[in-house]
Design a protein around this motif. Structure first.
Motif, PDB file in Angstrom:
ATOM      1  N   PRO A 164       0.794  -1.242   0.000  1.00  0.00           N
ATOM      2  CA  PRO A 164       0.000   0.000   0.000  1.00  0.00           C
ATOM      3  C   PRO A 164       0.819   1.281   0.000  1.00  0.00           C
ATOM      4  O   PRO A 164       0.248   2.363  -0.201  1.00  0.00           O
ATOM      5  N   LEU A 165       2.127   1.195   0.188  1.00  0.00           N
ATOM      6  CA  LEU A 165       2.959   2.396   0.155  1.00  0.00           C
ATOM      7  C   LEU A 165       3.730   2.550  -1.158  1.00  0.00           C
ATOM      8  O   LEU A 165       4.529   3.478  -1.299  1.00  0.00           O
ATOM      9  N   TRP A 166       3.505   1.650  -2.118  1.00  0.00           N
ATOM     10  CA  TRP A 166       4.171   1.736  -3.426  1.00  0.00           C
ATOM     11  C   TRP A 166       3.605   2.908  -4.222  1.00  0.00           C
ATOM     12  O   TRP A 166       2.397   3.075  -4.342  1.00  0.00           O
ATOM     13  N   LEU A 167       4.476   3.714  -4.801  1.00  0.00           N
ATOM     14  CA  LEU A 167       4.051   4.892  -5.557  1.00  0.00           C
ATOM     15  C   LEU A 167       4.330   4.780  -7.054  1.00  0.00           C
ATOM     16  O   LEU A 167       4.054   5.728  -7.797  1.00  0.00           O
ATOM     17  N   GLY A 168       4.902   3.663  -7.500  1.00  0.00           N
ATOM     18  CA  GLY A 168       5.137   3.504  -8.926  1.00  0.00           C
ATOM     19  C   GLY A 168       6.602   3.319  -9.247  1.00  0.00           C
ATOM     20  O   GLY A 168       7.464   3.191  -8.374  1.00  0.00           O
ATOM     21  N   ASN A 169       6.861   3.335 -10.535  1.00  0.00           N
ATOM     22  CA  ASN A 169       8.200   3.113 -11.064  1.00  0.00           C
ATOM     23  C   ASN A 169       8.586   4.276 -11.963  1.00  0.00           C
ATOM     24  O   ASN A 169       7.764   4.764 -12.736  1.00  0.00           O
ATOM     25  N   ALA A 170       9.843   4.686 -11.864  1.00  0.00           N
ATOM     26  CA  ALA A 170      10.305   5.802 -12.695  1.00  0.00           C
ATOM     27  C   ALA A 170      10.645   5.292 -14.090  1.00  0.00           C
ATOM     28  O   ALA A 170      11.807   5.273 -14.514  1.00  0.00           O
ATOM     29  N   ALA A 171       9.612   4.832 -14.815  1.00  0.00           N
ATOM     30  CA  ALA A 171       9.805   4.271 -16.149  1.00  0.00           C
ATOM     31  C   ALA A 171       9.896   5.363 -17.203  1.00  0.00           C
ATOM     32  O   ALA A 171      10.651   5.242 -18.168  1.00  0.00           O
ATOM     33  N   LEU A 172       9.120   6.409 -17.048  1.00  0.00           N
ATOM     34  CA  LEU A 172       9.108   7.508 -18.007  1.00  0.00           C
ATOM     35  C   LEU A 172      10.125   8.565 -17.580  1.00  0.00           C
ATOM     36  O   LEU A 172      10.477   8.687 -16.405  1.00  0.00           O
ATOM     37  N   SER A 173      10.578   9.338 -18.535  1.00  0.00           N
ATOM     38  CA  SER A 173      11.599  10.337 -18.232  1.00  0.00           C
ATOM     39  C   SER A 173      11.083  11.456 -17.332  1.00  0.00           C
ATOM     40  O   SER A 173      11.825  12.026 -16.545  1.00  0.00           O
ATOM     41  N   ASP A 174       9.800  11.781 -17.462  1.00  0.00           N
ATOM     42  CA  ASP A 174       9.256  12.891 -16.682  1.00  0.00           C
ATOM     43  C   ASP A 174       7.734  12.856 -16.793  1.00  0.00           C
ATOM     44  O   ASP A 174       7.168  12.106 -17.582  1.00  0.00           O
ATOM     45  N   HIS A 175       7.059  13.621 -15.981  1.00  0.00           N
ATOM     46  CA  HIS A 175       5.631  13.933 -16.104  1.00  0.00           C
ATOM     47  C   HIS A 175       4.674  12.859 -15.585  1.00  0.00           C
ATOM     48  O   HIS A 175       3.476  13.127 -15.500  1.00  0.00           O
TER      49      HIS A 175
END
Length: 548
Positions: free
Chosen positions: A243-254
């Protein structure tokens, strides 16, 4: 007395070598005979590059150096891309190449290139073995260099005449060692900065992708309640259904996760590897960044941490968890909104029925078909961004992707190695048609080995990612379209089974049947990237901005 090639193989066995992947040549015949009489299994491949990818993946999954073999000249030069793949990706791998006799020559310079010098910029260690007596020390040092942090590629050249020599030397066994731990004052300074922050955030990078570190990070998150995100090669270190996962920095930005990064006033950066694209751009005075890694930070224009905790990562995380307690002034309300928005966005794209399929729907169906412990091995293409972003890993190394060299052609070989290492798990290779055809001949290897393996080929009849970027930057379509064989018939020609869905709804049941049926299956799936420009450059920035 012992034959040098027998000693070399005994030294490999002393360091736990189970497999040697590769293609031998006439300069390797002594070594080949020694392997035949050993406990090591030779996995004969169809290309040396694929053998290197397999050895690197073995190292990635086990932490022990995978071993690959080639002859001299063109066999050795074919290992160059695999060397870079392992070196940049921090995968322990030993390359063994043959060479003509070094004490006499009957063929001049036929097939001879300076392989040791060629490998020097691509490896941590490269040596020619010039005497049988030096084999134990050379092999021991090669394994030590390959496996110590930061892991990578090493190379040994065994000339034909040296391999046939006699020696009284014996293998040097692997020694026991422990990494140094971080200095107490550095840990205290980091703990104080985290406790003082109002919106702390945890980032998990490639260097944290180790079993013990994974356990320590899970304990850290559970005790302190600090939200976390990861880089692409840090995926699954902590369960991404947490529940504390916020995602993955897969995209360069935005993307949504970048809104959370922008809002953080302290980022605990665990295992950051400069090989990966920076997940955030630092600005002076905006936030405190804490570097936790085996070595000090490599500072550049976008990464200059204020605090460094240098030492064994797992121990550093444990020390920080012991030194900290949840703080009443910590505020994670905005991070909660970011996570909710990200999950809603992922759900909204998971049911898209268009055909050829869209990448987000593809990722959703693969996630539905795979069990938490199963392994997905990616080649390189535009789809990789969607897998990194939307495929929620339950454990480390359950999504194998390359965000270091980012080479095409590694997906199928890495899946073969993953299946060899983990015969109890289902393994899926995902490759674009361009990357698949670079090592598609390894289908024969998978069939010959009797592996249970599913290969998903995403067909757009083009080098899709570059074509997409070409279009996005308003260049005319040029030089990207290609032709393909009938992939169903192509698979069948190797003795595998071929399948082709006719609608989006057919993929999931077809994928489940293939994964549960013994043998090698290939699925030819038409995919459409044309909508990705709108999704990546219009929808996601607009929606993530709305979280503010």
């Amino acid at each position: 007395m012992t034959k040098a090639s027998d000693l070399f193989v005994a030294a490999l066995e002393a360091h736990g070598t189970e497999y040697v992947f590769g293609i031998p040549g006439e300069e390797n015949l002594d070594l080949l005979e020694s392997l035949r009489r050993s406990s090591i299994r030779l996995v004969l491949t169809r290309h040396e590059q694929a053998a290197g990818f397999m050895a690197a993946t073995y190292g990635r999954l086990t932490g022990r150096a995978g071993v690959c073999l080639s002859t001299l000249g063109p066999g050795a030069t074919n290992l160059v891309t695999a060397a870079a793949y392992a070196q940049l990706g921090a995968m322990p791998m030993l390359m063994v190449t043959g060479q003509k006799p070094i004490r006499s020559s009957r063929q001049g310079h036929f097939q001879i290139v300076d392989v040791v010098d060629m490998m020097r910029p691509l490896t941590k260690y490269t040596r020619q073995i010039v005497s049988a007596d030096s084999i134990p020390a050379r092999v021991r040092e090669a394994f030590r260099r390959a496996e110590q942090e930061r892991p990578g590629a090493v190379h040994l050249e065994l000339p034909q005449d040296v391999a046939g020599d006699e020696t009284a030397a014996v293998p040097i066994p692997a020694s026991f060692s422990r990494r140094p731990v971080a200095e107490d004052k550095a840990v205290a300074q980091a703990a104080e900065a985290i406790a003082r922050a109002r919106h702390p955030l945890l980032m998990i990078g490639a260097g944290a992708n180790r079993k013990t570190t994974s356990r320590m990070l899970r304990g850290f998150v559970d005790k302190l309640g600090i939200p976390f995100f990861s880089t692409q090669m840090g995926k699954g270190v902590v369960d991404e259904t947490h529940p504390l996962w916020l995602g993955n920095a897969a995209l360069s930005d935005h993307d949504f996760v970048h809104r959370a990064i922008d809002a953080a006033d302290c980022i605990l950066n665990v295992g950051h590897d400069v090989i990966e694209k920076p997940p955030f751009f630092m600005r002076k005075g905006r936030r405190t960044v804490i570097h936790v890694n085996y070595g000090g930070a490599a500072v550049d224009a976008v990464y200059f941490p204020q605090i460094e905790v240098v030492g064994d990562i797992a121990n550093s995380v444990w020390q920080l968890a012991e030194a900290l307690a949840p703080q009443p002034h910590w505020d994670f309300a905005f991070f909660d909104r970011v996570r909710a928005a990200l999950l809603a966005d992922m759900r909204s794209r998971a049911g898209d029925d268009r055909f050829p399929m869209t990448a987000p729907r593809l990722v959703a169906d693969v996630a539905r078909a795979m069990a938490p412990e199963d392994i997905v091995c990616l080649d390189n293409g535009l789809y990789k961004l969607w897998f990194a972003r939307d495929y929620r890993c339950r454990g480390p190394n359950t999504l194998l992707l390359d965000n270091a060299l980012a080479t095409m052609g590694a997906g199928l070989p890495s899946a073969i190695a993953a299946r060899i290492v983990h015969p109890d798990r289902r393994v899926l290779a995902v490759a674009g048609d361009g990357g698949f055809m670079m090592n598609s001949q390894e289908l024969e290897t998978a069939v010959r080995l009797g592996l249970d393996l599913t290969v998903l080929v995403l067909r757009d009849d083009a080098y899709g990612m570059i074509k997409w970027k070409q279009s996005h930057e308003d260049y005319p379509n040029f030089g990207m379209d290609l032709g393909n064989p009938d992939f169903v018939k192509y698979a069948e020609s190797y003795g595998a089974r071929g399948h082709r869905p006719r609608s989006a709804g057919e993929l999931l049941p077809m994928l489940r049947r293939a994964l549960d049926t013994p043998g090698v299956d290939l699925i030819d799936l038409p995919i459409d990237y044309r909508d990705d420009d709108r999704l990546l450059n219009e929808d996601i920035p607009r929606l993530s901005a709305a979280v503010q």
